[in-house]
Design a protein around this motif. Structure first.
Motif, PDB file in Angstrom:
ATOM      1  N   ARG A 256       0.838  -1.185   0.000  1.00 46.30           N
ATOM      2  CA  ARG A 256       0.000   0.000   0.000  1.00 46.30           C
ATOM      3  C   ARG A 256       0.878   1.242   0.000  1.00 46.30           C
ATOM      4  NH1 ARG A 256      -3.640   0.518   4.868  1.00 46.30           N
ATOM      5  NH2 ARG A 256      -1.607   0.338   5.902  1.00 46.30           N
ATOM      6  N   ALA A 257       0.410   2.284  -0.684  1.00 44.79           N
ATOM      7  CA  ALA A 257       1.166   3.535  -0.701  1.00 44.79           C
ATOM      8  C   ALA A 257       1.358   4.077   0.709  1.00 44.79           C
ATOM      9  CB  ALA A 257       0.447   4.555  -1.578  1.00 44.79           C
ATOM     10  N   ALA A 258       0.357   3.893   1.569  1.00 40.45           N
ATOM     11  CA  ALA A 258       0.442   4.407   2.932  1.00 40.45           C
ATOM     12  C   ALA A 258       1.555   3.750   3.742  1.00 40.45           C
ATOM     13  CB  ALA A 258      -0.891   4.220   3.644  1.00 40.45           C
ATOM     14  N   ASP A 259       2.041   2.600   3.275  1.00 38.04           N
ATOM     15  CA  ASP A 259       3.083   1.881   4.014  1.00 38.04           C
ATOM     16  C   ASP A 259       4.495   2.320   3.634  1.00 38.04           C
ATOM     17  OD1 ASP A 259       1.145   0.369   5.305  1.00 38.04           O
ATOM     18  OD2 ASP A 259       1.167  -1.186   3.745  1.00 38.04           O
ATOM     19  N   VAL A 260       4.645   3.059   2.530  1.00 38.24           N
ATOM     20  CA  VAL A 260       5.983   3.364   2.014  1.00 38.24           C
ATOM     21  C   VAL A 260       6.709   4.354   2.925  1.00 38.24           C
ATOM     22  CG1 VAL A 260       7.280   4.298   0.054  1.00 38.24           C
ATOM     23  CG2 VAL A 260       5.275   2.844  -0.347  1.00 38.24           C
ATOM     24  N   ARG A 261       6.022   5.387   3.359  1.00 44.87           N
ATOM     25  CA  ARG A 261       6.659   6.383   4.220  1.00 44.87           C
ATOM     26  C   ARG A 261       7.158   5.775   5.530  1.00 44.87           C
ATOM     27  NH1 ARG A 261       5.647  12.268   4.726  1.00 44.87           N
ATOM     28  NH2 ARG A 261       6.236  12.947   6.819  1.00 44.87           N
ATOM     29  N   PRO A 262       6.332   5.081   6.296  1.00 43.79           N
ATOM     30  CA  PRO A 262       6.864   4.484   7.527  1.00 43.79           C
ATOM     31  C   PRO A 262       7.969   3.473   7.264  1.00 43.79           C
ATOM     32  CG  PRO A 262       4.588   3.778   7.138  1.00 43.79           C
ATOM     33  CD  PRO A 262       4.866   4.893   6.198  1.00 43.79           C
ATOM     34  N   LEU A 263       7.889   2.753   6.132  1.00 44.39           N
ATOM     35  CA  LEU A 263       8.968   1.830   5.798  1.00 44.39           C
ATOM     36  C   LEU A 263      10.273   2.587   5.587  1.00 44.39           C
ATOM     37  CD1 LEU A 263      10.202  -0.883   4.937  1.00 44.39           C
ATOM     38  CD2 LEU A 263       9.295  -0.454   2.628  1.00 44.39           C
ATOM     39  N   PHE A 264      10.224   3.683   4.843  1.00 45.33           N
ATOM     40  CA  PHE A 264      11.433   4.478   4.618  1.00 45.33           C
ATOM     41  C   PHE A 264      12.005   4.982   5.939  1.00 45.33           C
ATOM     42  CE2 PHE A 264      13.560   8.534   4.163  1.00 45.33           C
ATOM     43  CZ  PHE A 264      14.495   8.261   3.172  1.00 45.33           C
TER      44      PHE A 264
END
Length: 501
Positions: A286-294
């Motif tokens: 999900r796009a929403a998961d990319v920021r916290p992953l980074f």
């Protein structure tokens, strides 16, 4: 070909592909726009350019300009220039100057490169003019002799320590500034945007042009704006693409600070791309998961860097990942670089080390950037002020981790500015067209709007619904490109600000 000529040829090619993008006064008497350096320069002597891959029509010449415009009879420096003449001499209008970004970028090869992307009608009616700004090879060049580790992009950009400390940044600033004092010579004191604008007017005169058109990109928009302010009635059609905040109190400090909003504007586009099904470089469902992953990856690499042989620095740490993020958001075409590095970091591995330009080129570009950014305006020297700003920035903009408000080497620069920064105003002909992407990591829309406001009635702005740095003929859209092309070819400009959706 002699060794000297081979070296000069390599410098031309290398300087053309390298740019550094990031950039209260103890002022001496200002140099005015009328200080054009003495007598009018004579006509240029054109000859074949050295180097490979150039359009055979491109010619090169050298222009002498004063090193110090306050002392026009003093030492001179050389400025390397190039041109491809108008393709239809019978309908020629004049010269179109290609102003590079940076500071530290060159447009010397642009008549053969991006200039050939211009519409035929523009190329028919304009000589395309490129140049290497003062300090940048093959113009008379400067070099600070920085330590190899200080040439890393993640060191040139002032990323704080993982805990937010700026102690190391201040030490780095002092070390790099000291190197520039030891090795930069007299010329480094005279690198500035205003002096580049004065060099441009000397070039205009040497070309025999009463007025000159220009296409400035990134930092080149500030150069173009300063030229239009100092020499308003020497301007014809001025296009400024991907625009810098002209705040005269901060100058490059405002550009650095702009990365906070630029990343926030652009990262969601990367996140949507990086979560797209079928993307071979997909990093999350999900796009929403990319920021916290980074953010988790950067924090993990802060604690436990991964060795990266051949890279500078020789490890993948949190700040290298953050710098890669910043670089990759310049264009959607660079998104895979960040995604692949994130995927490698998740596995505890690294990709092959990125290939860097020759160290001599990096030294030259870094010195030009330092001279211009630090001479244009005085930077604060108080470490406590940077610590406070960094702490606020880290809390409000975690993706950029405080870097945009931190201390560059300018915090330790020993030379006071020789004149006040130029204040951009609406005085002059209404012949400026700004083009700006809505999502631009390096020169965000917020800063472009400030330049538009400063120009007042002189300008209109085309806001483009697109992502990436450099809009016209690069990362913009067909509507924006057509609007700019029409203006350059015919002089027809929108009656008011427009949005290209």
């Amino acid at each position: 070909m002699t060794q000297r000529k081979r070296s000069r040829s390599r410098s031309i090619r290398n300087a053309a592909i390298v740019g550094v993008s990031t950039a209260l006064l103890g002022v001496t008497a200002p140099v005015t726009a009328s200080a054009t350096g003495g007598s009018t320069p004579g006509p240029l002597t054109w000859s074949a350019c050295e180097g490979t891959g150039l359009d055979p029509r491109q010619e090169c010449a050298t222009l002498d300009v004063p090193m110090d415009y306050a002392d026009p009879g003093g030492p001179r420096i050389e400025m390397a220039v190039s041109r491809i003449p108008a393709e239809q001499p019978g309908s020629r209008r004049g010269a179109l100057l290609l102003i590079p970004g940076g500071p530290g970028g060159s447009s010397l090869n642009d008549p053969s490169g991006k200039g050939q992307k211009l519409p035929q009608e523009v190329r028919d009616r304009h000589d395309l003019i490129g140049f290497a700004p003062r300090g940048l090879a093959p113009s008379t060049s400067v070099d600070c002799g920085l330590e190899h580790g200080d040439l890393a992009t993640s060191k040139l950009r002032p990323w704080p320590a993982p805990d937010g400390s700026v102690d190391q940044n201040m030490a780095t600033a002092r070390r790099m500034a000291d190197a520039c004092v030891r090795n930069g010579g007299e010329l480094i004191k005279h690198l500035s945007t205003a002096n580049e604008a004065r060099d441009i007017d000397r070039l205009r005169a040497a070309l025999g042009e009463r007025r000159i058109s220009a296409w400035g990109v990134s930092y080149g928009t500030y150069v173009g704006a300063v030229y239009a302010q100092l020499f308003p009635h020497r301007t014809d059609r001025i296009v400024l693409d991907s625009n810098d905040d002209p705040d005269p109190a901060r100058v490059a400090r405002a550009w650095l600070a702009g990365h906070e909003q630029g990343v926030e504007d652009t990262f969601p586009e990367f996140a949507a791309w990086a979560a797209r099904p079928g993307n071979p470089d997909r990093v999350a469902r999900r796009a929403a998961d990319v920021r916290p992953l980074f953010l988790r990856l950067a924090a993990r690499l802060d604690r436990k860097p991964i060795p990266w042989p051949g890279a500078n620095p020789a490890e993948l740490n949190g700040n290298v990942l953050r710098q890669t993020m910043l670089d990759s958001l310049y264009s959607p075409g660079k998104f895979p670089t960040l995604a692949r590095l994130m995927r490698a970091a998740q596995r505890g591995t690294v990709p092959p080390a990125p290939q860097a330009p020759p160290e001599a080129v990096l030294q030259n570009v870094a010195a030009v950037g330092a001279g211009v950014l630090c001479n244009d305006v005085a930077w604060p020297e108080d470490q406590a002020a940077y610590e406070k700003d960094v702490a606020v920035s880290r809390a409000e903009y975690p993706l950029t981790a405080g870097m945009p408000r931190n201390a560059m080497l300018c915090a330790a620069w020993p030379y006071p500015p020789r004149e006040a920064p130029v204040r951009i105003t609406g005085r002059g002909p209404s012949n400026v067209l700004l083009v700006q992407n809505e999502r631009d990591v390096a020169t965000p829309l917020t800063g472009a709007r400030k330049l538009r406001e400063a120009f007042g009635r002189r300008a209109v702005m085309v806001t483009v619904d697109s992502t990436g740095h450099d809009s016209y003929l690069a990362n913009g859209n067909a509507c924006g490109d057509a609007t700019v092309s029409r203006f350059l070819a015919t002089g027809m400009r929108p009656a008011s600000d427009v949005r290209c959706g």
